[in-house]
Design a protein around this motif. Structure first.
Motif, PDB file in Angstrom:
ATOM      1  N   GLY A  24       0.796  -1.220   0.000  1.00 29.15           N
ATOM      2  CA  GLY A  24       0.000   0.000   0.000  1.00 29.15           C
ATOM      3  C   GLY A  24       0.830   1.271   0.000  1.00 29.15           C
ATOM      4  O   GLY A  24       0.309   2.363  -0.145  1.00 29.15           O
ATOM      5  N   TYR A  25       2.130   1.154   0.179  1.00 26.66           N
ATOM      6  CA  TYR A  25       3.001   2.326   0.195  1.00 26.66           C
ATOM      7  C   TYR A  25       3.535   2.567  -1.202  1.00 26.66           C
ATOM      8  O   TYR A  25       4.208   1.727  -1.774  1.00 26.66           O
ATOM      9  CB  TYR A  25       4.165   2.112   1.166  1.00 26.66           C
ATOM     10  N   GLU A  26       3.185   3.688  -1.775  1.00 25.37           N
ATOM     11  CA  GLU A  26       3.646   4.043  -3.109  1.00 25.37           C
ATOM     12  C   GLU A  26       4.365   5.386  -3.044  1.00 25.37           C
ATOM     13  O   GLU A  26       4.014   6.255  -2.261  1.00 25.37           O
ATOM     14  CB  GLU A  26       2.465   4.156  -4.081  1.00 25.37           C
ATOM     15  N   THR A  27       5.359   5.547  -3.881  1.00 24.33           N
ATOM     16  CA  THR A  27       6.039   6.832  -3.983  1.00 24.33           C
ATOM     17  C   THR A  27       5.722   7.436  -5.346  1.00 24.33           C
ATOM     18  O   THR A  27       5.368   6.721  -6.286  1.00 24.33           O
ATOM     19  CB  THR A  27       7.560   6.668  -3.821  1.00 24.33           C
ATOM     20  N   ASP A  28       5.867   8.755  -5.461  1.00 24.84           N
ATOM     21  CA  ASP A  28       5.569   9.432  -6.715  1.00 24.84           C
ATOM     22  C   ASP A  28       6.539   9.042  -7.822  1.00 24.84           C
ATOM     23  O   ASP A  28       6.178   8.930  -8.968  1.00 24.84           O
ATOM     24  CB  ASP A  28       5.607  10.949  -6.530  1.00 24.84           C
ATOM     25  N   ASN A  29       7.799   8.856  -7.457  1.00 25.36           N
ATOM     26  CA  ASN A  29       8.820   8.582  -8.455  1.00 25.36           C
ATOM     27  C   ASN A  29       9.800   7.554  -7.892  1.00 25.36           C
ATOM     28  O   ASN A  29      10.905   7.895  -7.519  1.00 25.36           O
ATOM     29  CB  ASN A  29       9.551   9.879  -8.822  1.00 25.36           C
ATOM     30  N   PRO A  30       9.400   6.287  -7.830  1.00 30.30           N
ATOM     31  CA  PRO A  30      10.300   5.289  -7.235  1.00 30.30           C
ATOM     32  C   PRO A  30      11.554   5.093  -8.067  1.00 30.30           C
ATOM     33  O   PRO A  30      11.539   5.217  -9.280  1.00 30.30           O
ATOM     34  CB  PRO A  30       9.454   4.018  -7.202  1.00 30.30           C
ATOM     35  N   THR A  31      12.649   4.819  -7.382  1.00 30.25           N
ATOM     36  CA  THR A  31      13.909   4.562  -8.064  1.00 30.25           C
ATOM     37  C   THR A  31      13.943   3.109  -8.515  1.00 30.25           C
ATOM     38  O   THR A  31      13.806   2.213  -7.701  1.00 30.25           O
ATOM     39  CB  THR A  31      15.085   4.833  -7.110  1.00 30.25           C
ATOM     40  N   PRO A  32      14.109   2.858  -9.818  1.00 25.33           N
ATOM     41  CA  PRO A  32      14.145   1.472 -10.288  1.00 25.33           C
ATOM     42  C   PRO A  32      15.476   0.810  -9.944  1.00 25.33           C
ATOM     43  O   PRO A  32      16.479   1.476  -9.732  1.00 25.33           O
ATOM     44  CB  PRO A  32      13.985   1.622 -11.797  1.00 25.33           C
ATOM     45  N   GLY A  33      15.473  -0.497  -9.911  1.00 24.20           N
ATOM     46  CA  GLY A  33      16.698  -1.244  -9.706  1.00 24.20           C
ATOM     47  C   GLY A  33      17.050  -1.446  -8.245  1.00 24.20           C
ATOM     48  O   GLY A  33      16.340  -1.010  -7.344  1.00 24.20           O
ATOM     49  N   SER A  34      18.169  -2.118  -8.042  1.00 26.72           N
ATOM     50  CA  SER A  34      18.577  -2.451  -6.683  1.00 26.72           C
ATOM     51  C   SER A  34      19.158  -1.232  -5.969  1.00 26.72           C
ATOM     52  O   SER A  34      19.668  -0.309  -6.604  1.00 26.72           O
ATOM     53  CB  SER A  34      19.602  -3.586  -6.705  1.00 26.72           C
ATOM     54  N   GLN A  35      19.066  -1.274  -4.657  1.00 32.97           N
ATOM     55  CA  GLN A  35      19.599  -0.209  -3.823  1.00 32.97           C
ATOM     56  C   GLN A  35      20.250  -0.831  -2.595  1.00 32.97           C
ATOM     57  O   GLN A  35      19.815  -1.878  -2.115  1.00 32.97           O
ATOM     58  CB  GLN A  35      18.500   0.730  -3.343  1.00 32.97           C
ATOM     59  N   THR A  36      21.274  -0.171  -2.092  1.00 33.17           N
ATOM     60  CA  THR A  36      21.912  -0.564  -0.846  1.00 33.17           C
ATOM     61  C   THR A  36      21.918   0.652   0.061  1.00 33.17           C
ATOM     62  O   THR A  36      22.367   1.729  -0.339  1.00 33.17           O
ATOM     63  CB  THR A  36      23.360  -1.037  -1.084  1.00 33.17           C
ATOM     64  N   ARG A  37      21.402   0.458   1.262  1.00 34.06           N
ATOM     65  CA  ARG A  37      21.382   1.550   2.238  1.00 34.06           C
ATOM     66  C   ARG A  37      22.069   1.077   3.508  1.00 34.06           C
ATOM     67  O   ARG A  37      21.906  -0.066   3.923  1.00 34.06           O
ATOM     68  CB  ARG A  37      19.948   1.973   2.526  1.00 34.06           C
ATOM     69  N   LEU A  38      22.837   1.970   4.109  1.00 34.04           N
ATOM     70  CA  LEU A  38      23.527   1.685   5.362  1.00 34.04           C
ATOM     71  C   LEU A  38      23.259   2.830   6.317  1.00 34.04           C
ATOM     72  O   LEU A  38      23.434   3.995   5.954  1.00 34.04           O
ATOM     73  CB  LEU A  38      25.037   1.538   5.129  1.00 34.04           C
ATOM     74  N   TYR A  39      22.829   2.479   7.514  1.00 25.91           N
ATOM     75  CA  TYR A  39      22.546   3.490   8.529  1.00 25.91           C
ATOM     76  C   TYR A  39      23.378   3.224   9.769  1.00 25.91           C
ATOM     77  O   TYR A  39      23.557   2.080  10.180  1.00 25.91           O
ATOM     78  CB  TYR A  39      21.060   3.479   8.906  1.00 25.91           C
ATOM     79  N   ASP A  40      23.888   4.295  10.361  1.00 26.00           N
ATOM     80  CA  ASP A  40      24.592   4.231  11.639  1.00 26.00           C
ATOM     81  C   ASP A  40      23.546   4.502  12.712  1.00 26.00           C
ATOM     82  O   ASP A  40      23.148   5.642  12.943  1.00 26.00           O
ATOM     83  CB  ASP A  40      25.698   5.290  11.678  1.00 26.00           C
ATOM     84  N   ARG A  41      23.070   3.447  13.345  1.00 30.08           N
ATOM     85  CA  ARG A  41      21.949   3.577  14.285  1.00 30.08           C
ATOM     86  C   ARG A  41      22.329   4.340  15.550  1.00 30.08           C
ATOM     87  O   ARG A  41      21.460   4.870  16.220  1.00 30.08           O
ATOM     88  CB  ARG A  41      21.399   2.202  14.633  1.00 30.08           C
ATOM     89  N   ARG A  42      23.604   4.428  15.861  1.00 32.88           N
ATOM     90  CA  ARG A  42      24.031   5.195  17.034  1.00 32.88           C
ATOM     91  C   ARG A  42      23.967   6.699  16.748  1.00 32.88           C
ATOM     92  O   ARG A  42      23.437   7.468  17.536  1.00 32.88           O
ATOM     93  CB  ARG A  42      25.443   4.800  17.446  1.00 32.88           C
ATOM     94  N   ARG A  43      24.494   7.106  15.617  1.00 29.33           N
ATOM     95  CA  ARG A  43      24.513   8.529  15.260  1.00 29.33           C
ATOM     96  C   ARG A  43      23.222   9.006  14.612  1.00 29.33           C
ATOM     97  O   ARG A  43      22.923  10.196  14.636  1.00 29.33           O
ATOM     98  CB  ARG A  43      25.669   8.822  14.319  1.00 29.33           C
ATOM     99  N   ASP A  44      22.497   8.085  14.003  1.00 30.50           N
ATOM    100  CA  ASP A  44      21.296   8.428  13.235  1.00 30.50           C
ATOM    101  C   ASP A  44      20.186   7.428  13.556  1.00 30.50           C
ATOM    102  O   ASP A  44      19.810   6.608  12.721  1.00 30.50           O
ATOM    103  CB  ASP A  44      21.645   8.410  11.741  1.00 30.50           C
TER     104      ASP A  44
END
Length: 75
Positions: A24-44
């Protein structure tokens, strides 16, 4: 499809981009293809800043850990 690994202070999210979202979650302009995201949970703790480009070696290490966990789970 999406996979996530939390290791110490880090959270790695890898998406394939192979499927359309069905939650049910849609974005206006989704980015096609694979993505890699990394988050620093301590700082962010809100996970607003993707730092994958700043830590390519860590991303590779965490991808390997993720692969090992998947392999162990399917045996």
């Amino acid at each position: 499809e999406e996979a996530c690994l939390i290791w110490e202070r880090w959270k790695l999210i890898v998406t394939t981009g192979a499927r359309k979202r069905t939650d049910g979650y849609e974005t206006d302009n989704p980015t096609p293809g694979s993505q890699t995201r990394l988050y620093d949970r301590r700082r962010d703790p809100g996970e607003f800043f993707n730092v994958a480009k700043q830590y390519p070696a860590l991303v590779e290490t965490l991808r390997q850990k993720m692969t090992e966990k998947f392999a162990a789970a399917t045996q």
